[in-house]
Design a protein around this motif. Structure first.
Motif, PDB file in Angstrom:
ATOM      1  N   LEU A   6      37.592  62.889  24.081  1.00  7.86           N
ATOM      2  CA  LEU A   6      37.887  61.497  23.764  1.00  7.86           C
ATOM      3  C   LEU A   6      37.052  60.556  24.627  1.00  7.86           C
ATOM      4  CD1 LEU A   6      41.786  61.675  23.439  1.00  7.86           C
ATOM      5  CD2 LEU A   6      40.108  61.543  21.591  1.00  7.86           C
ATOM      6  N   TYR A   7      36.823  60.937  25.871  1.00 10.85           N
ATOM      7  CA  TYR A   7      36.006  60.103  26.758  1.00 10.85           C
ATOM      8  C   TYR A   7      34.579  59.999  26.231  1.00 10.85           C
ATOM      9  CZ  TYR A   7      33.867  58.200  30.968  1.00 10.85           C
ATOM     10  OH  TYR A   7      33.184  57.399  31.838  1.00 10.85           O
ATOM     11  N   VAL A   8      34.031  61.118  25.722  1.00 16.30           N
ATOM     12  CA  VAL A   8      32.672  61.098  25.165  1.00 16.30           C
ATOM     13  C   VAL A   8      32.608  60.172  23.956  1.00 16.30           C
ATOM     14  CG1 VAL A   8      30.916  62.504  24.025  1.00 16.30           C
ATOM     15  CG2 VAL A   8      32.092  63.387  26.044  1.00 16.30           C
ATOM     16  N   VAL A   9      33.662  60.210  23.112  1.00 15.58           N
ATOM     17  CA  VAL A   9      33.704  59.327  21.940  1.00 15.58           C
ATOM     18  C   VAL A   9      33.726  57.868  22.375  1.00 15.58           C
ATOM     19  CG1 VAL A   9      35.100  58.626  19.956  1.00 15.58           C
ATOM     20  CG2 VAL A   9      34.814  61.050  20.478  1.00 15.58           C
ATOM     21  N   ALA A  10      34.589  57.559  23.349  1.00 16.65           N
ATOM     22  CA  ALA A  10      34.706  56.179  23.825  1.00 16.65           C
ATOM     23  C   ALA A  10      33.422  55.733  24.523  1.00 16.65           C
ATOM     24  CB  ALA A  10      35.894  56.053  24.784  1.00 16.65           C
ATOM     25  N   PHE A  11      32.838  56.615  25.331  1.00 14.68           N
ATOM     26  CA  PHE A  11      31.624  56.260  26.061  1.00 14.68           C
ATOM     27  C   PHE A  11      30.461  55.993  25.105  1.00 14.68           C
ATOM     28  CE2 PHE A  11      27.651  57.495  28.195  1.00 14.68           C
ATOM     29  CZ  PHE A  11      27.668  56.580  29.241  1.00 14.68           C
ATOM     30  N   SER A  12      30.352  56.798  24.061  1.00 11.83           N
ATOM     31  CA  SER A  12      29.272  56.593  23.085  1.00 11.83           C
ATOM     32  C   SER A  12      29.404  55.239  22.407  1.00 11.83           C
ATOM     33  CB  SER A  12      29.298  57.712  22.040  1.00 11.83           C
ATOM     34  OG  SER A  12      29.119  58.977  22.645  1.00 11.83           O
ATOM     35  N   SER A  13      30.643  54.852  22.113  1.00 13.89           N
ATOM     36  CA  SER A  13      30.880  53.561  21.460  1.00 13.89           C
ATOM     37  C   SER A  13      30.522  52.408  22.380  1.00 13.89           C
ATOM     38  CB  SER A  13      32.345  53.461  21.022  1.00 13.89           C
ATOM     39  OG  SER A  13      32.715  54.555  20.212  1.00 13.89           O
ATOM     40  N   ILE A  14      30.979  52.481  23.630  1.00 10.37           N
ATOM     41  CA  ILE A  14      30.699  51.410  24.588  1.00 10.37           C
ATOM     42  C   ILE A  14      29.218  51.379  24.946  1.00 10.37           C
ATOM     43  CG2 ILE A  14      31.267  50.479  26.853  1.00 10.37           C
ATOM     44  CD1 ILE A  14      33.525  50.308  24.851  1.00 10.37           C
ATOM     45  N   LEU A  15      28.565  52.552  24.945  1.00 14.95           N
ATOM     46  CA  LEU A  15      27.133  52.603  25.268  1.00 14.95           C
ATOM     47  C   LEU A  15      26.315  51.841  24.220  1.00 14.95           C
ATOM     48  CD1 LEU A  15      24.951  53.696  27.149  1.00 14.95           C
ATOM     49  CD2 LEU A  15      24.875  55.764  25.733  1.00 14.95           C
ATOM     50  N   LYS A  16      26.716  51.930  22.960  1.00 12.86           N
ATOM     51  CA  LYS A  16      26.031  51.164  21.917  1.00 12.86           C
ATOM     52  C   LYS A  16      26.135  49.667  22.204  1.00 12.86           C
ATOM     53  CE  LYS A  16      27.055  54.642  18.389  1.00 12.86           C
ATOM     54  NZ  LYS A  16      27.812  54.928  17.143  1.00 12.86           N
ATOM     55  N   LEU A  17      27.327  49.250  22.594  1.00  8.23           N
ATOM     56  CA  LEU A  17      27.535  47.846  22.947  1.00  8.23           C
ATOM     57  C   LEU A  17      26.682  47.459  24.145  1.00  8.23           C
ATOM     58  CD1 LEU A  17      29.092  45.111  22.899  1.00  8.23           C
ATOM     59  CD2 LEU A  17      30.866  46.229  24.246  1.00  8.23           C
ATOM     60  N   ALA A 126      32.794  51.480  15.845  1.00 10.85           N
ATOM     61  CA  ALA A 126      31.926  52.436  16.542  1.00 10.85           C
ATOM     62  C   ALA A 126      32.659  53.744  16.809  1.00 10.85           C
ATOM     63  CB  ALA A 126      31.429  51.830  17.850  1.00 10.85           C
ATOM     64  N   ILE A 127      33.932  53.653  17.183  1.00 13.36           N
ATOM     65  CA  ILE A 127      34.723  54.870  17.407  1.00 13.36           C
ATOM     66  C   ILE A 127      34.939  55.617  16.090  1.00 13.36           C
ATOM     67  CG2 ILE A 127      37.031  55.701  18.058  1.00 13.36           C
ATOM     68  CD1 ILE A 127      37.084  53.605  20.229  1.00 13.36           C
ATOM     69  N   CYS A 128      35.186  54.863  15.007  1.00  9.95           N
ATOM     70  CA  CYS A 128      35.407  55.501  13.704  1.00  9.95           C
ATOM     71  C   CYS A 128      34.179  56.275  13.235  1.00  9.95           C
ATOM     72  CB  CYS A 128      35.784  54.446  12.663  1.00  9.95           C
ATOM     73  SG  CYS A 128      37.425  53.711  12.902  1.00  9.95           S
ATOM     74  N   LYS A 129      32.981  55.798  13.600  1.00  6.46           N
ATOM     75  CA  LYS A 129      31.754  56.445  13.151  1.00  6.46           C
ATOM     76  C   LYS A 129      31.418  57.702  13.942  1.00  6.46           C
ATOM     77  CE  LYS A 129      29.664  52.196  11.379  1.00  6.46           C
ATOM     78  NZ  LYS A 129      28.571  51.196  11.531  1.00  6.46           N
ATOM     79  N   GLU A 130      32.114  57.911  15.080  1.00  3.72           N
ATOM     80  CA  GLU A 130      31.855  59.113  15.863  1.00  3.72           C
ATOM     81  C   GLU A 130      32.391  60.349  15.125  1.00  3.72           C
ATOM     82  OE1 GLU A 130      30.120  59.501  18.656  1.00  3.72           O
ATOM     83  OE2 GLU A 130      29.605  57.370  18.549  1.00  3.72           O
ATOM     84  N   GLN A 131      31.692  61.446  15.255  1.00  4.84           N
ATOM     85  CA  GLN A 131      32.025  62.652  14.500  1.00  4.84           C
ATOM     86  C   GLN A 131      33.394  63.216  14.885  1.00  4.84           C
ATOM     87  OE1 GLN A 131      29.060  65.682  14.859  1.00  4.84           O
ATOM     88  NE2 GLN A 131      29.841  66.898  13.147  1.00  4.84           N
TER      89      GLN A 131
END
Length: 421
Positions: A6-17, A126-131
């Motif tokens: 879950l942290y990887v999903v959240a981090f990927s979303s925030i990293l885009k921002l 962004a979170i929804c688009k994560e695999q």
């Protein structure tokens, strides 16, 4: 193991921002001359009047129905709680570090108003688009998430321009000085054949500003208005009373323009089309008669999020000046926004779930929790510019809180997803 996924999903979303924000900051550099102050004002106007209302309207009209309106009743109340709790914590922070009086409104506003305008619209899709997102199918998650985030934005805008705006206005030194000047520059109208004592008996409205007297010919070009005395009682002319009432009405209309923002109008229209089946069949769906109109508005709304993120990065650059002087205040607001408020949010949302006040949709609960962990609203920069107080301090606060948000908001997003699944 689940927590780290879950942290990887959240981090990927925030990293885009973060990357898009960094691009906005880079474009705002003097040597590039792309996102200069004048350009930011024009883009901000487009976002405020066109892109954001289009996004809110398209999201709500596509996803909101009468059934969903009943299900989402808790969100406006939850956002109101964030404002109340943030204001109380901001007041405690003011007392703890002895904030100067002219910054009280800024501190209360930053603690109360979270960035409900852009961050939910960025983070949730962004979170929804994560695999490996925990909210199921990407299309369903994205559609429902946009609806929740759009309603959150609309309610947040309404509260910001009604609650936060007036808090800053009350503590604005310019407003206080203007009131004093107005009180000291009024002079009574000359009345034919009346004593000063009788003139004082005229009701309010029989006064003119000193600036009118300073006009050419001493203001004699204006029609003379008498304050007549009947049986020792001075009476204000009917014409003057009507003029005063019209001025009061005009002031109220101007205040309503602030409260009824374009995003609020978009919510009203989007809700109407989504709730009324006849309108929905006419506009929404590939087989709708006017689906081209809906598609055009949706296309404009897609430009809202990228424009907001670029503006956010460009505006943060101005906060570098005087950052060190405001460090205690910035740390205090960070503690309020990223430690105290999320803890309060968990207690409130989990309590609402326990008493069956909200439906058991993990994505809906996540959005409710996210509202308690957001950095200060970007609209605070606009409000401080309007009143000309605390502008540099506001930029420093934004820089500090949004820099910490890249780490702390990621952590809280992970915790929130872990709590709701």
């Amino acid at each position: 193991m689940v927590f780290w996924k879950l942290y990887v999903v959240a981090f990927s979303s925030i990293l885009k921002l973060l990357l898009a924000t960094a691009l906005g900051a880079f474009l705002a550099q003097d040597r590039l001359n792309i996102l200069k102050e004048n350009a930011r004002k024009h883009i901000n106007a487009m976002v405020y009047f066109v892109f954001t209302p289009a996004l809110i309207y398209s999201s709500m009209s596509n996803t909101i129905t009468l059934k969903s309106v009943v299900m989402l009743w808790f969100m406006p109340l939850s956002i109101l709680v964030t404002y109340i709790a943030g204001t109380v914590l901001g007041w405690l922070l003011i007392k703890a570090i002895r904030v100067p009086h002219h910054l009280h409104g800024l501190v209360l506003g930053c603690c109360a108003a979270g960035n409900l305008a852009s961050l939910p619209l960025i983070v949730v899709p962004a979170i929804c688009k994560e695999q490996n997102n925990p909210f199921g199918d990407e299309a369903v998650c994205n559609r429902n998430g946009l609806a929740y985030a759009s309603l959150s934005m609309a309610v947040g805008y309404t509260y910001a321009w009604s609650i936060t705006f007036n808090i800053v206005r009350i503590y604005s030194p310019k407003i206080s000085n203007a009131v004093k000047v107005d009180e000291s520059t009024v002079t009574p109208i000359s009345a034919k054949g009346t004593d000063p004592e009788n003139l004082l008996k005229c009701s309010d409205g029989a006064l003119v500003m000193a600036e009118d007297i300073a006009k050419p010919n001493g203001g004699m070009d204006q029609p003379e208005i008498e304050c007549k005395v009947v049986d020792g009682q001075a009476q204000v002319p009917v014409k003057l009373k009507i003029m005063k009432k019209l001025k009061i009405l005009a002031d109220k209309i101007n205040n309503m323009k602030i409260l009824i923002a374009p995003s609020t109008i978009a919510v009203i229209v989007g809700l109407t089309i989504g709730v009324v089946p006849q309108f929905r069949k006419l506009l929404v769906g590939d087989t709708a008669l006017l689906h081209v109109v809906q598609d055009s508005v949706t296309m404009l709304g897609d430009a809202s999020v990228p424009a907001m993120v670029l503006l956010l990065g460009a505006n943060l650059v101005t906060g570098l000046k005087g950052f060190g002087k405001q460090l205690p205040l910035i740390v205090g607001i960070i503690v309020v926004k990223f430690i105290a408020m999320p803890a309060i949010g968990i207690a409130i949302v989990k309590g609402a779930v326990y008493f069956n006040l909200i439906h058991h949709d993990p994505l809906y609960q996540f959005v409710l929790l996210l509202q308690f962990a957001l950095p200060p609203a970007i609209v605070m920069s606009t409000i401080t510019q309007m009143f000309g107080t605390g502008e540099s301090e506001c930029s420093s606060i934004m820089l500090g809180t949004y820099s910490c948000a890249t780490v702390l908001l990621t952590l809280w997003c992970t915790v929130f997803m872990w709590l709701v699944i």
